[in-house]
Design a protein around this motif. Structure first.
Motif, short mmCIF file in Angstrom:
data_model
loop_
_atom_site.label_atom_id
_atom_site.label_comp_id
_atom_site.label_asym_id
_atom_site.label_seq_id
_atom_site.Cartn_x
_atom_site.Cartn_y
_atom_site.Cartn_z
N VAL A 410 0.82 -1.21 0.00
CA VAL A 410 0.00 0.00 0.00
C VAL A 410 0.86 1.27 0.00
O VAL A 410 0.55 2.22 -0.72
CB VAL A 410 -0.97 0.00 1.20
N GLN A 418 -3.06 6.85 -2.14
CA GLN A 418 -2.85 6.18 -0.87
C GLN A 418 -3.76 6.74 0.21
O GLN A 418 -4.26 6.01 1.07
CB GLN A 418 -1.37 6.34 -0.47
N TYR A 421 -7.13 5.04 0.24
CA TYR A 421 -7.17 3.58 0.38
C TYR A 421 -8.13 3.17 1.49
O TYR A 421 -8.07 3.70 2.62
CB TYR A 421 -5.77 3.04 0.66
N VAL A 429 -2.82 -4.51 -3.85
CA VAL A 429 -2.35 -3.45 -4.73
C VAL A 429 -1.37 -4.05 -5.74
O VAL A 429 -0.42 -4.74 -5.34
CB VAL A 429 -1.66 -2.32 -3.93
#
Length: 434
Positions: A410, A418, A421, A429
């Motif tokens: 991530v 990010q 997320y 990912v």
């Protein structure tokens, strides 16, 4: 990726294309100009490489510059009617001599095999002969074209047996008749007819320029309809041949530059290619989505949203983001979709893109449409100069890895993505460097 690993990376990603072309027939048309170019030896090496990978090759060569010089040396008049040479008896004798020498030179080029050369241990056999039966074109607009002819018939079974035995078939622009006469043929007409009768997978046409220019812009691919619209403005014999071949049943024709080293290998074994591809129109098309497609896209993504595979999108959100979507449409009906969302840094520069909302109708899965859609989006990103693609997925990780993505963490996501997320979804990912 370090430079020393780049060839390895390329070779690994060429494997699917190698598998697709193995045991398939390719017809390659080479003009007389290419035979005298400094890159011709490399082109020979590349064709030998294709043969070593199991591709069945039929090579058709031209001879116009060599014939023109030979006629000029003998101070013989050169006459043309449109794009056809008027061939009298004396001209025919000159053509036969020039073509015969070229045929021998090409056979010799394929026979080289020095230990430190790319042709080492190739053992490639070149077979040529009376494979083509011709007939005279006759009189056009009151002009008798003499011994200029058209293909009447090809010895298809003999050519296929030669290819089955691992030989390369060389076709010269001459044909014989049942009465024992010889006729001068246009090598592009011969190549198109060879592709048709042999049901070739592809026809490759070499010319000097790398890509076709349409409205002063280079183009990578043209549908048959687009090619027919462009031919009047480009005045390209190679494009006319490509159109003729596609109309006759050849699904793909590639226009490449004989001056560009490695063009043949790059075109056939990479996604990017180097030339212009002309393809037959199909009932299946890939296109950008329009606002009228919102209902069709919702029909594709709703079942996956209910299963938790895709994040739910409202109709309003989908309408606002429709410009990012691409569809695969079969007979007017959307059967697959995906979106490409650019990702920018704080300064507003696009640094990457995310592929999202990939959905395929259950009745159309397993036919390669997902890979086709992904390839289309990858090409879009390349055109836009986007260096990296990302995918967030909960259940399709392995499929994306098969398409060239690799799993990353991530924190490897661009900062803008990010921050969005969703930890609750815990998506994998994946990244692909273009």
């Amino acid at each position: 990726m370090s430079d020393n690993k780049a060839p390895l990376h390329w070779f690994r990603h060429a494997a699917p294309y190698i598998n697709d072309l193995r045991s398939r027939t390719l017809v390659i048309a080479i003009p007389g100009d290419a035979l005298e170019h400094s890159n011709f030896r490399s082109l020979i090496h590349d064709m030998a490489l294709l043969a070593s990978l199991g591709v069945r090759l039929v090579v058709v060569h031209g001879a116009r510059p060599q014939v023109n010089r030979a006629l000029a040396d003998r101070q013989l008049e050169q006459r043309f009617h449109g794009r056809n040479r008027v061939t009298d008896r004396e001209t025919l004798e000159v053509i036969k001599a020039a073509v015969g020498k070229l045929r021998f030179d090409i056979e010799a080029a394929f026979s080289q095999g020095l230990p430190d050369s790319p042709m080492a241990r190739s053992a490639l056999k070149v077979i040529s002969g009376n494979f083509v039966t011709a007939r005279p074109i006759g009189v056009l607009d009151g002009v008798d074209l003499g011994w200029t002819g058209r293909v009447r018939r090809m010895e298809v079974n003999t050519i296929r047996r030669t290819l089955d035995q691992g030989g390369l078939v060389l076709l010269s622009p001459l044909g014989t008749s049942l009465t024992g006469e010889s006729f001068n043929l246009n090598y592009l007409d011969l190549a198109a007819e060879a592709a048709r009768t042999l049901q070739a997978e592809k026809l490759v046409i070499f010319r000097e320029s790398p890509q076709l220019q349409v409205n002063d812009e280079p183009v990578q691919e043209l549908s048959l309809v687009q090619a027919e619209q462009a031919v009047a403005s480009t005045d390209s014999d190679a494009l006319r041949c490509a159109i003729r071949a596609c109309n006759a049943g050849t699904s793909r024709t590639h226009l490449l530059s004989y001056a560009q080293d490695g063009a043949l290998v790059q075109e056939l074994f990479s996604r990017e290619g180097t030339g212009t591809m002309v393809y037959r129109d199909s009932y299946e098309v890939v296109r950008r989505a329009r606002i009228t497609d919102v209902g069709g896209i919702l029909g594709l993504i709703r079942p996956l949203e209910k299963q938790g595979i895709l994040v739910r999108r409202s109709r309003e959100k989908l309408e606002a983001e429709i410009e990012h979507f691409t569809l695969v449409e079969v007979d007017g009906t959307p059967v697959a979709c995906a979106a490409l969302y650019p990702i920018s840094d704080p300064q507003g520069t696009t640094v990457a893109a995310e592929i999202a909302c990939v959905a395929i109708h259950p009745d159309f899965r397993g036919g390669g449409r997902g890979a086709k859609l992904l390839h289309h989006l990858t090409r879009q990103a390349s055109v836009l100069g986007i260096p990296e693609l990302y995918v967030l997925t909960t259940q399709a990780e392995h499929w994306f890895i098969e398409q060239g993505f690799e799993q990353v963490a991530v924190p490897d996501l661009p900062a803008a993505r990010q921050s969005l997320y969703n930890i609750q979804r815990n998506s994998r990912v994946l990244r692909k460097v273009l």
